[in-house]
Design a protein around this motif. Structure first.
Motif, PDB file in Angstrom:
ATOM      1  N   GLY A  61       0.652  -1.505   0.099  1.00  0.00           N
ATOM      2  CA  GLY A  61      -0.065  -0.207  -0.014  1.00  0.00           C
ATOM      3  C   GLY A  61       1.019   1.150   0.018  1.00  0.00           C
ATOM      4  O   GLY A  61       0.540   2.108  -0.665  1.00  0.00           O
ATOM      5  N   ASP A  62       2.109   1.120   0.758  1.00  0.00           N
ATOM      6  CA  ASP A  62       2.679   2.288   0.723  1.00  0.00           C
ATOM      7  C   ASP A  62       3.558   2.550  -0.608  1.00  0.00           C
ATOM      8  O   ASP A  62       3.629   3.669  -1.020  1.00  0.00           O
ATOM      9  N   GLU A  63       3.941   1.402  -1.152  1.00  0.00           N
ATOM     10  CA  GLU A  63       4.583   1.532  -2.441  1.00  0.00           C
ATOM     11  C   GLU A  63       3.826   2.094  -3.569  1.00  0.00           C
ATOM     12  O   GLU A  63       4.141   2.903  -4.496  1.00  0.00           O
ATOM     13  N   LEU A  64       2.252   1.627  -3.363  1.00  0.00           N
ATOM     14  CA  LEU A  64       1.425   2.234  -4.375  1.00  0.00           C
ATOM     15  C   LEU A  64       1.482   3.871  -4.090  1.00  0.00           C
ATOM     16  O   LEU A  64       1.373   4.626  -5.248  1.00  0.00           O
ATOM     17  N   ARG A  65       1.180   4.179  -2.947  1.00  0.00           N
ATOM     18  CA  ARG A  65       1.039   5.657  -2.756  1.00  0.00           C
ATOM     19  C   ARG A  65       2.477   6.517  -3.083  1.00  0.00           C
ATOM     20  O   ARG A  65       2.085   7.643  -3.593  1.00  0.00           O
ATOM     21  N   VAL A  68       2.180   6.759  -7.144  1.00  0.00           N
ATOM     22  CA  VAL A  68       1.317   7.915  -7.435  1.00  0.00           C
ATOM     23  C   VAL A  68       1.929   9.066  -7.212  1.00  0.00           C
ATOM     24  O   VAL A  68       1.587  10.189  -7.905  1.00  0.00           O
ATOM     25  N   ALA A  69       2.336   9.131  -5.781  1.00  0.00           N
ATOM     26  CA  ALA A  69       2.769  10.460  -5.374  1.00  0.00           C
ATOM     27  C   ALA A  69       4.036  11.065  -6.521  1.00  0.00           C
ATOM     28  O   ALA A  69       4.110  12.268  -6.714  1.00  0.00           O
ATOM     29  N   ALA A  70       4.832  10.217  -7.118  1.00  0.00           N
ATOM     30  CA  ALA A  70       5.713  10.350  -7.866  1.00  0.00           C
ATOM     31  C   ALA A  70       5.259  10.512  -9.226  1.00  0.00           C
ATOM     32  O   ALA A  70       6.149  11.140 -10.025  1.00  0.00           O
ATOM     33  N   VAL A  76      -8.009  13.658 -10.438  1.00  0.00           N
ATOM     34  CA  VAL A  76      -8.588  12.255 -10.336  1.00  0.00           C
ATOM     35  C   VAL A  76      -8.666  11.944  -8.965  1.00  0.00           C
ATOM     36  O   VAL A  76      -7.514  12.009  -7.983  1.00  0.00           O
ATOM     37  N   ASP A  77      -9.858  11.435  -8.702  1.00  0.00           N
ATOM     38  CA  ASP A  77     -10.055  10.874  -7.425  1.00  0.00           C
ATOM     39  C   ASP A  77      -9.535   9.461  -7.302  1.00  0.00           C
ATOM     40  O   ASP A  77      -9.795   8.443  -8.262  1.00  0.00           O
ATOM     41  N   VAL A  78      -8.327   9.075  -6.615  1.00  0.00           N
ATOM     42  CA  VAL A  78      -7.611   7.770  -6.644  1.00  0.00           C
ATOM     43  C   VAL A  78      -7.724   7.168  -5.567  1.00  0.00           C
ATOM     44  O   VAL A  78      -7.843   7.628  -4.179  1.00  0.00           O
ATOM     45  N   GLU A  79      -8.128   5.726  -5.652  1.00  0.00           N
ATOM     46  CA  GLU A  79      -8.172   4.807  -4.331  1.00  0.00           C
ATOM     47  C   GLU A  79      -7.024   3.885  -4.500  1.00  0.00           C
ATOM     48  O   GLU A  79      -7.008   3.315  -5.752  1.00  0.00           O
ATOM     49  N   TYR A  80      -6.699   3.429  -3.681  1.00  0.00           N
ATOM     50  CA  TYR A  80      -5.516   2.375  -3.565  1.00  0.00           C
ATOM     51  C   TYR A  80      -5.928   0.999  -2.975  1.00  0.00           C
ATOM     52  O   TYR A  80      -6.759   0.950  -2.012  1.00  0.00           O
ATOM     53  N   VAL A  81      -5.676   0.071  -3.705  1.00  0.00           N
ATOM     54  CA  VAL A  81      -6.178  -1.491  -3.229  1.00  0.00           C
ATOM     55  C   VAL A  81      -5.077  -2.366  -3.367  1.00  0.00           C
ATOM     56  O   VAL A  81      -4.464  -2.554  -4.333  1.00  0.00           O
ATOM     57  N   VAL A  82      -4.706  -3.221  -2.434  1.00  0.00           N
ATOM     58  CA  VAL A  82      -3.892  -4.358  -2.261  1.00  0.00           C
ATOM     59  C   VAL A  82      -4.573  -5.655  -2.079  1.00  0.00           C
ATOM     60  O   VAL A  82      -5.394  -5.618  -1.233  1.00  0.00           O
ATOM     61  N   ARG A  83      -4.210  -6.373  -2.964  1.00  0.00           N
ATOM     62  CA  ARG A  83      -4.868  -7.883  -2.812  1.00  0.00           C
ATOM     63  C   ARG A  83      -4.029  -8.887  -2.870  1.00  0.00           C
ATOM     64  O   ARG A  83      -2.645  -8.451  -3.044  1.00  0.00           O
TER      65      ARG A  83
END
Length: 137
Positions: A61-65, A68-70, A76-83
């Motif tokens: 989740g931190d890696e996704l954030r 996207v920060a980079a 855009v409204d962004v949602e993060y999901v880890v499966r």
């Protein structure tokens, strides 16, 4: 009359993200043009090979954030999901659960140039109920 796109899913393989993220750029642009929400997702392995990762949900989740920060998705409204689990199955399952309008994904692992379409993308195209936009590297 074109179909309305409200929700876009962009699955990312964070192990290859430094090499290839054309699908993410396409998904952001599509979300901006259509005023859609973007779900940025990654699928973590059930068992981490890296023993330093104690909480894979938090780590990925931190890696996704960070990604996207980079590479900001302006406006855009962004949602993060880890499966966790098999990537191809989790992408289809998430798209079905969230009633996604379109999945935007890479065609293959960038190191596998012999395939026309990667096995994950092929499975998603075959099994997803929504449209799938496959971006070639």
């Amino acid at each position: 009359m074109p179909r309305e796109t409200k929700l876009i899913l962009c699955p990312l393989n964070l192990r290859h993200i430094k090499v290839e993220y054309n699908a993410y750029d396409e998904a952001v642009e599509m979300a901006q043009r259509r005023g859609a929400k973007l779900i940025v997702a990654t699928v973590a392995p059930e068992i981490e090979r890296n023993l330093n990762i104690y909480d894979s949900d938090k780590y990925w989740g931190d890696e996704l954030r960070k990604f996207v920060a980079a590479h900001p998705a302006e406006g855009v409204d962004v949602e993060y999901v880890v499966r966790k689990g098999a990537t191809h199955r989790q992408i289809v399952k998430l798209a079905d659960e969230r009633n996604v309008d379109v999945i935007v994904m890479e065609s293959a692992n960038p190191k596998v140039s012999d395939y026309l379409l990667g096995t994950t993308a092929s499975h998603v195209v075959t099994h997803a109920e929504c449209s799938v936009y496959v971006v070639r590297g």
